[in-house]
Scaffold this motif. Structure first.
Motif, PDB file in Angstrom:
ATOM      1  N   VAL A 168       0.856  -1.186   0.000  1.00 25.83           N
ATOM      2  CA  VAL A 168       0.000   0.000   0.000  1.00 25.83           C
ATOM      3  C   VAL A 168       0.896   1.241   0.000  1.00 25.83           C
ATOM      4  CG1 VAL A 168      -1.811   1.271   1.203  1.00 25.83           C
ATOM      5  CG2 VAL A 168      -1.799  -1.240   1.263  1.00 25.83           C
ATOM      6  N   ALA A 169       0.721   2.073  -1.002  1.00 26.08           N
ATOM      7  CA  ALA A 169       1.525   3.290  -1.143  1.00 26.08           C
ATOM      8  C   ALA A 169       0.590   4.483  -1.279  1.00 26.08           C
ATOM      9  CB  ALA A 169       2.434   3.188  -2.361  1.00 26.08           C
ATOM     10  N   THR A 170       0.976   5.600  -0.669  1.00 27.16           N
ATOM     11  CA  THR A 170       0.172   6.825  -0.744  1.00 27.16           C
ATOM     12  C   THR A 170       1.005   7.952  -1.334  1.00 27.16           C
ATOM     13  OG1 THR A 170       0.776   7.342   1.533  1.00 27.16           O
ATOM     14  CG2 THR A 170      -1.311   6.201   1.203  1.00 27.16           C
ATOM     15  N   PHE A 171       0.346   8.798  -2.112  1.00 30.59           N
ATOM     16  CA  PHE A 171       1.032   9.877  -2.818  1.00 30.59           C
ATOM     17  C   PHE A 171       0.225  11.161  -2.701  1.00 30.59           C
ATOM     18  CE2 PHE A 171       1.889   5.821  -4.753  1.00 30.59           C
ATOM     19  CZ  PHE A 171       3.251   5.806  -4.885  1.00 30.59           C
ATOM     20  N   ASP A 172       0.903  12.259  -2.454  1.00 34.29           N
ATOM     21  CA  ASP A 172       0.286  13.584  -2.393  1.00 34.29           C
ATOM     22  C   ASP A 172       0.514  14.249  -3.738  1.00 34.29           C
ATOM     23  OD1 ASP A 172      -0.509  16.188  -1.997  1.00 34.29           O
ATOM     24  OD2 ASP A 172       0.596  16.456  -0.129  1.00 34.29           O
ATOM     25  N   LYS A 220      -4.998  16.512  -3.798  1.00 33.29           N
ATOM     26  CA  LYS A 220      -5.404  15.249  -4.385  1.00 33.29           C
ATOM     27  C   LYS A 220      -4.434  14.171  -3.890  1.00 33.29           C
ATOM     28  CE  LYS A 220      -5.169  15.440  -8.836  1.00 33.29           C
ATOM     29  NZ  LYS A 220      -5.352  15.543 -10.271  1.00 33.29           N
ATOM     30  N   PHE A 221      -4.966  13.030  -3.501  1.00 34.17           N
ATOM     31  CA  PHE A 221      -4.128  11.925  -3.057  1.00 34.17           C
ATOM     32  C   PHE A 221      -4.408  10.698  -3.902  1.00 34.17           C
ATOM     33  CE2 PHE A 221      -4.849  14.593   0.672  1.00 34.17           C
ATOM     34  CZ  PHE A 221      -3.555  14.796   1.116  1.00 34.17           C
ATOM     35  N   PHE A 222      -3.363   9.917  -4.162  1.00 33.42           N
ATOM     36  CA  PHE A 222      -3.488   8.611  -4.795  1.00 33.42           C
ATOM     37  C   PHE A 222      -3.087   7.577  -3.764  1.00 33.42           C
ATOM     38  CE2 PHE A 222      -2.940   8.928  -9.700  1.00 33.42           C
ATOM     39  CZ  PHE A 222      -3.963   9.840  -9.781  1.00 33.42           C
ATOM     40  N   VAL A 223      -3.829   6.492  -3.732  1.00 34.92           N
ATOM     41  CA  VAL A 223      -3.457   5.339  -2.926  1.00 34.92           C
ATOM     42  C   VAL A 223      -3.395   4.165  -3.894  1.00 34.92           C
ATOM     43  CG1 VAL A 223      -4.076   3.832  -1.010  1.00 34.92           C
ATOM     44  CG2 VAL A 223      -4.673   6.254  -0.914  1.00 34.92           C
ATOM     45  N   ILE A 224      -2.298   3.445  -3.858  1.00 35.51           N
ATOM     46  CA  ILE A 224      -2.104   2.295  -4.734  1.00 35.51           C
ATOM     47  C   ILE A 224      -1.896   1.074  -3.856  1.00 35.51           C
ATOM     48  CG2 ILE A 224      -0.677   1.269  -6.545  1.00 35.51           C
ATOM     49  CD1 ILE A 224       0.130   4.132  -7.353  1.00 35.51           C
ATOM     50  N   ILE A 235      -8.773  -1.568 -10.568  1.00 34.33           N
ATOM     51  CA  ILE A 235      -9.999  -0.853 -10.226  1.00 34.33           C
ATOM     52  C   ILE A 235      -9.617   0.529  -9.698  1.00 34.33           C
ATOM     53  CG2 ILE A 235     -12.052  -0.817  -8.753  1.00 34.33           C
ATOM     54  CD1 ILE A 235     -11.829  -3.904  -8.609  1.00 34.33           C
ATOM     55  N   ILE A 236     -10.289   1.545 -10.213  1.00 36.14           N
ATOM     56  CA  ILE A 236     -10.036   2.914  -9.761  1.00 36.14           C
ATOM     57  C   ILE A 236     -11.309   3.433  -9.089  1.00 36.14           C
ATOM     58  CG2 ILE A 236      -9.409   5.265 -10.413  1.00 36.14           C
ATOM     59  CD1 ILE A 236      -8.133   4.021 -12.959  1.00 36.14           C
ATOM     60  N   LEU A 237     -11.135   3.918  -7.861  1.00 34.06           N
ATOM     61  CA  LEU A 237     -12.237   4.467  -7.080  1.00 34.06           C
ATOM     62  C   LEU A 237     -11.888   5.894  -6.694  1.00 34.06           C
ATOM     63  CD1 LEU A 237     -12.488   1.451  -4.617  1.00 34.06           C
ATOM     64  CD2 LEU A 237     -13.912   1.816  -6.631  1.00 34.06           C
ATOM     65  N   ARG A 238     -12.894   6.751  -6.665  1.00 35.38           N
ATOM     66  CA  ARG A 238     -12.653   8.135  -6.228  1.00 35.38           C
ATOM     67  C   ARG A 238     -13.542   8.446  -5.035  1.00 35.38           C
ATOM     68  NH1 ARG A 238     -14.061  13.879  -8.983  1.00 35.38           N
ATOM     69  NH2 ARG A 238     -13.134  15.122  -7.338  1.00 35.38           N
ATOM     70  N   PHE A 239     -12.901   8.877  -3.967  1.00 34.34           N
ATOM     71  CA  PHE A 239     -13.592   9.301  -2.755  1.00 34.34           C
ATOM     72  C   PHE A 239     -13.140  10.726  -2.477  1.00 34.34           C
ATOM     73  CE2 PHE A 239     -12.642   4.760  -2.389  1.00 34.34           C
ATOM     74  CZ  PHE A 239     -13.918   4.252  -2.359  1.00 34.34           C
ATOM     75  N   SER A 240     -13.999  11.693  -2.768  1.00 39.01           N
ATOM     76  CA  SER A 240     -13.657  13.098  -2.584  1.00 39.01           C
ATOM     77  C   SER A 240     -12.362  13.398  -3.341  1.00 39.01           C
ATOM     78  CB  SER A 240     -13.557  13.420  -1.091  1.00 39.01           C
ATOM     79  OG  SER A 240     -13.275  14.781  -0.889  1.00 39.01           O
ATOM     80  N   ASN A 241     -11.291  13.739  -2.628  1.00 35.19           N
ATOM     81  CA  ASN A 241     -10.023  14.075  -3.290  1.00 35.19           C
ATOM     82  C   ASN A 241      -9.015  12.928  -3.221  1.00 35.19           C
ATOM     83  OD1 ASN A 241      -9.565  14.252  -0.549  1.00 35.19           O
ATOM     84  ND2 ASN A 241      -8.248  16.045  -0.691  1.00 35.19           N
ATOM     85  N   ILE A 242      -9.510  11.717  -2.985  1.00 37.02           N
ATOM     86  CA  ILE A 242      -8.638  10.543  -2.880  1.00 37.02           C
ATOM     87  C   ILE A 242      -9.002   9.548  -3.977  1.00 37.02           C
ATOM     88  CG2 ILE A 242      -7.923   8.618  -1.411  1.00 37.02           C
ATOM     89  CD1 ILE A 242      -8.829  10.439   0.981  1.00 37.02           C
ATOM     90  N   TYR A 243      -8.002   9.157  -4.748  1.00 34.46           N
ATOM     91  CA  TYR A 243      -8.174   8.162  -5.799  1.00 34.46           C
ATOM     92  C   TYR A 243      -7.483   6.889  -5.353  1.00 34.46           C
ATOM     93  CZ  TYR A 243      -9.512  12.099  -8.721  1.00 34.46           C
ATOM     94  OH  TYR A 243     -10.141  13.201  -9.235  1.00 34.46           O
ATOM     95  N   ASN A 268     -18.014   2.037   3.021  1.00 37.14           N
ATOM     96  CA  ASN A 268     -17.552   2.873   4.124  1.00 37.14           C
ATOM     97  C   ASN A 268     -17.274   4.329   3.751  1.00 37.14           C
ATOM     98  OD1 ASN A 268     -17.019   1.101   6.669  1.00 37.14           O
ATOM     99  ND2 ASN A 268     -16.463  -0.141   4.889  1.00 37.14           N
ATOM    100  N   PHE A 269     -17.138   4.603   2.472  1.00 36.90           N
ATOM    101  CA  PHE A 269     -16.807   5.957   2.021  1.00 36.90           C
ATOM    102  C   PHE A 269     -17.710   6.314   0.847  1.00 36.90           C
ATOM    103  CE2 PHE A 269     -12.982   3.997   3.760  1.00 36.90           C
ATOM    104  CZ  PHE A 269     -12.666   4.892   4.758  1.00 36.90           C
ATOM    105  N   ASP A 270     -17.902   7.614   0.631  1.00 32.90           N
ATOM    106  CA  ASP A 270     -18.780   8.078  -0.441  1.00 32.90           C
ATOM    107  C   ASP A 270     -18.054   8.062  -1.782  1.00 32.90           C
ATOM    108  OD1 ASP A 270     -20.908   8.553   1.315  1.00 32.90           O
ATOM    109  OD2 ASP A 270     -20.139  10.550   1.804  1.00 32.90           O
ATOM    110  N   LEU A 271     -18.421   7.101  -2.611  1.00 26.52           N
ATOM    111  CA  LEU A 271     -17.836   6.973  -3.946  1.00 26.52           C
ATOM    112  C   LEU A 271     -18.344   8.104  -4.833  1.00 26.52           C
ATOM    113  CD1 LEU A 271     -16.178   5.176  -5.952  1.00 26.52           C
ATOM    114  CD2 LEU A 271     -18.347   4.098  -6.535  1.00 26.52           C
ATOM    115  N   ILE A 272     -17.440   8.706  -5.583  1.00 29.10           N
ATOM    116  CA  ILE A 272     -17.806   9.729  -6.558  1.00 29.10           C
ATOM    117  C   ILE A 272     -17.608   9.102  -7.933  1.00 29.10           C
ATOM    118  CG2 ILE A 272     -17.202  11.972  -7.535  1.00 29.10           C
ATOM    119  CD1 ILE A 272     -16.303  12.786  -4.696  1.00 29.10           C
ATOM    120  N   GLY A 273     -18.676   8.981  -8.689  1.00 28.97           N
ATOM    121  CA  GLY A 273     -18.575   8.381 -10.013  1.00 28.97           C
ATOM    122  C   GLY A 273     -18.724   6.867  -9.966  1.00 28.97           C
ATOM    123  N   GLU A 274     -18.076   6.220 -10.912  1.00 22.98           N
ATOM    124  CA  GLU A 274     -18.177   4.772 -11.087  1.00 22.98           C
ATOM    125  C   GLU A 274     -16.977   4.045 -10.495  1.00 22.98           C
ATOM    126  OE1 GLU A 274     -20.845   3.255 -12.636  1.00 22.98           O
ATOM    127  OE2 GLU A 274     -21.707   5.268 -12.686  1.00 22.98           O
TER     128      GLU A 274
END
Length: 114
Positions: A20-24, A32-36, A71-79, A55-61
């Motif tokens: 699990v890696a996180t990026f600012d 905006k943050f990415f989590v891989i 799989i790519i998920l967007r939660f607010s400013n976190i991808y 558990n979190f509000d998905l934005i989009g598909e």
């Protein structure tokens, strides 16, 4: 530090996601943050994606959900990018964003010691 980012990170660790890696990726004042993260297979990716969406509000598909390999998920400013290992290696987003990586493990340890 973004509290939702920390909760997503902790949930991925709970579900035994690997690497699990996180990026600012803050740009032009927009945070905006990415989590891989990697899972063992496409079915595991889908299970983790489903739990995150509960558990979190998905934005989009849930992009890529049908196949499940990336799989790519967007939660607010976190991808969140969920990969199977071979696809993660092929696209190597970690290398692309390496200079923007955040060490959340160190951050969380520091917070717990306070």
């Amino acid at each position: 530090m973004n509290e939702q980012l920390i909760k997503i990170y902790e949930m991925l660790k709970k579900f035994k996601c690997k690497n699990v890696a996180t990026f600012d990726l803050t740009e032009n004042g927009e945070t905006k943050f990415f989590v891989i993260a990697s899972c063992l297979n496409a079915d595991d990716n889908k299970k983790v994606a489903d739990e995150l969406c509960k558990n979190f509000d998905l934005i989009g598909e849930k992009d890529g959900y049908h196949k499940g390999e990336w799989i790519i998920l967007r939660f607010s400013n976190i991808y969140v990018h969920l990969f199977i290992s071979t696809i993660r290696t092929k696209y190597n987003l970690d290398r692309l964003y390496k200079n923007r990586e955040i060490d959340l493990v160190k951050y969380l340890k520091k917070q717990k010691s306070k």
